[in-house]
Design an enzyme around this catalytic site. Structure first.
Site, PDB file in Angstrom:
ATOM      1  N   CYS A  89      85.522 -18.558  -2.174  1.00 52.79           N
ATOM      2  CA  CYS A  89      84.210 -19.192  -2.344  1.00 52.79           C
ATOM      3  C   CYS A  89      84.180 -20.502  -1.550  1.00 52.79           C
ATOM      4  CB  CYS A  89      83.972 -19.461  -3.828  1.00 52.79           C
ATOM      5  SG  CYS A  89      82.479 -20.403  -4.160  1.00 52.79           S
ATOM      6  N   CYS A  92      84.235 -23.597  -4.150  1.00 48.23           N
ATOM      7  CA  CYS A  92      85.315 -23.943  -5.091  1.00 48.23           C
ATOM      8  C   CYS A  92      86.648 -23.282  -4.740  1.00 48.23           C
ATOM      9  CB  CYS A  92      84.898 -23.563  -6.507  1.00 48.23           C
ATOM     10  SG  CYS A  92      84.934 -21.771  -6.788  1.00 48.23           S
ATOM     11  N   CYS A 134      79.740 -16.477  -8.039  1.00 46.77           N
ATOM     12  CA  CYS A 134      81.136 -16.879  -8.247  1.00 46.77           C
ATOM     13  C   CYS A 134      81.323 -17.239  -9.722  1.00 46.77           C
ATOM     14  CB  CYS A 134      81.452 -18.080  -7.358  1.00 46.77           C
ATOM     15  SG  CYS A 134      83.024 -18.871  -7.745  1.00 46.77           S
ATOM     16  N   CYS A 157      77.234  -7.047  -0.809  1.00 48.35           N
ATOM     17  CA  CYS A 157      76.617  -7.530   0.432  1.00 48.35           C
ATOM     18  C   CYS A 157      76.579  -9.055   0.360  1.00 48.35           C
ATOM     19  CB  CYS A 157      75.210  -6.934   0.522  1.00 48.35           C
ATOM     20  SG  CYS A 157      74.351  -7.376   2.028  1.00 48.35           S
TER      21      CYS A 157
HETATM   22 ZN   LIG Z   1      82.793 -20.809  -6.432  1.00 46.93          ZN
END
Ligand SMILES: [Zn+2]
Length: 169
Positions: A89, A92, A134, A157
């Protein structure tokens, strides 16, 4: 005063008014509420205010992950990334997808058939689509569809801008 000057004056006043409104009166968006029962790897959690996210993310990463934007298809280099590694991500660094589950969907967006572990991401209804976020920081990542390849039949996607590729992990 000429009509063009008047027009420019009105435009300046309007822009100034909007800026004042946005700066002093518009309420900050409430943070995204993670649905009950959603877990994250190691119970890790990252929560920041909008202005804190703005400071650490690029403009496009902020728009996509925090404002549910969608990048232009074919705009991310990660769509054609074929090296071995892990996609994390951008907000993070939560590991999200392994290169082994990446496939060429011909959509112009990086596509995977499964997250790296089930609770790396979570799904939420988004109109007639299913949004993917996330699980650590609630970043909007993209959408998941039911037309993916085996073994899951799923197509995650993703917006490339929401991901960071870490080679060789
Ligand atoms: Zn994240």
């Amino acid at each position: 005063m000429k009509p063009t000057q008047l027009f420019i004056l009105i435009a300046i006043l309007l822009a100034g008014g909007l800026w004042l409104y946005g700066t002093y009166f518009a309420k900050p968006r409430p943070p995204h509420k993670r649905p009950a029962g959603v877990t994250s790897p190691g119970d890790r959690r990252v929560e920041k205010t909008d202005s804190e996210w703005k400071q650490i993310l690029s403009r496009s990463a902020y728009n996509i992950t925090r404002e549910q934007g969608t990048e232009w298809p074919g705009s991310s280099e990660l769509t054609n990334e074929h090296r071995q590694g892990v996609y994390t991500c951008v907000c993070c660094r939560n590991p999200l997808f392994a290169s082994t589950t990446k496939f060429d969907s011909h959509t112009g967006w990086p596509s995977f058939y499964a997250p790296i572990i089930p609770n790396a991401v979570y799904n939420e209804p988004d109109g007639n689509r299913t949004e993917v976020r996330c699980s650590v920081c609630d970043a909007h990542l993209g959408h998941v569809f039911n037309d993916g390849p085996e073994p899951t039949g799923l197509r995650y996607c993703m917006n490339g801008v929401a991901l960071t590729f870490e080679q060789g992990k």
